[in-house]
Design a protein around this motif. Structure first.
Motif, short mmCIF file in Angstrom:
data_model
loop_
_atom_site.label_atom_id
_atom_site.label_comp_id
_atom_site.label_asym_id
_atom_site.label_seq_id
_atom_site.Cartn_x
_atom_site.Cartn_y
_atom_site.Cartn_z
N SER A 102 -22.96 47.71 -78.63
CA SER A 102 -22.18 46.90 -77.70
C SER A 102 -22.80 46.95 -76.30
CB SER A 102 -20.73 47.40 -77.66
OG SER A 102 -20.67 48.72 -77.21
N GLU A 103 -22.43 45.99 -75.48
CA GLU A 103 -22.99 45.89 -74.13
C GLU A 103 -22.39 46.94 -73.20
OE1 GLU A 103 -21.85 41.91 -73.09
OE2 GLU A 103 -23.80 41.13 -73.71
N LEU A 104 -23.19 47.33 -72.24
CA LEU A 104 -22.73 48.21 -71.17
C LEU A 104 -22.57 47.34 -69.93
CD1 LEU A 104 -22.18 51.12 -70.22
CD2 LEU A 104 -24.58 51.25 -69.58
N VAL A 105 -21.39 47.35 -69.33
CA VAL A 105 -21.10 46.52 -68.17
C VAL A 105 -21.11 47.41 -66.93
CG1 VAL A 105 -19.46 44.94 -67.10
CG2 VAL A 105 -19.71 44.99 -69.59
N ILE A 106 -21.99 47.06 -65.98
CA ILE A 106 -22.10 47.84 -64.75
C ILE A 106 -22.10 46.89 -63.55
CG2 ILE A 106 -23.37 49.74 -65.81
CD1 ILE A 106 -25.91 48.57 -64.53
N MET A 107 -21.93 47.46 -62.36
CA MET A 107 -22.04 46.67 -61.15
C MET A 107 -23.33 47.07 -60.45
SD MET A 107 -19.37 46.12 -58.07
CE MET A 107 -18.60 44.65 -58.68
N GLN A 108 -24.14 46.07 -60.11
CA GLN A 108 -25.42 46.32 -59.49
C GLN A 108 -25.61 45.31 -58.35
OE1 GLN A 108 -28.86 45.68 -62.03
NE2 GLN A 108 -29.55 47.73 -61.51
N ASN A 109 -25.79 45.79 -57.15
CA ASN A 109 -25.94 44.93 -55.97
C ASN A 109 -24.79 43.93 -55.85
OD1 ASN A 109 -28.36 46.20 -55.37
ND2 ASN A 109 -29.54 44.74 -56.55
N ASP A 110 -23.56 44.40 -55.99
CA ASP A 110 -22.34 43.60 -55.87
C ASP A 110 -22.23 42.49 -56.90
OD1 ASP A 110 -21.49 45.14 -53.72
OD2 ASP A 110 -22.53 43.87 -52.26
N LYS A 111 -22.93 42.62 -58.03
CA LYS A 111 -22.84 41.67 -59.13
C LYS A 111 -22.57 42.43 -60.42
CE LYS A 111 -25.93 38.29 -57.10
NZ LYS A 111 -27.16 37.53 -57.26
#
Length: 48
Positions: A33-42
């Motif tokens: 499954s996908e890993l959802v992260i926040m990177q550079n406000d996206k």
């Protein structure tokens, strides 16, 4: 600027958080499954 010294409890909490992160990565790879992260406000979705 003052140097900050961690207490024993804070060190244990951070070590526990590192273990949780490692287990999360293992689980995401295992379940494909996908890993959802926040990177550079996206929001970024990372495939396993």
């Amino acid at each position: 600027m003052k140097a900050f010294k961690r207490t024993a409890t804070q060190s244990k909490i951070l070590a526990g958080m590192d273990k949780v992160y490692e287990k999360l990565i293992e689980f995401k790879k295992k379940m494909n499954s996908e890993l959802v992260i926040m990177q550079n406000d996206k929001i970024v979705r990372i495939k396993p």
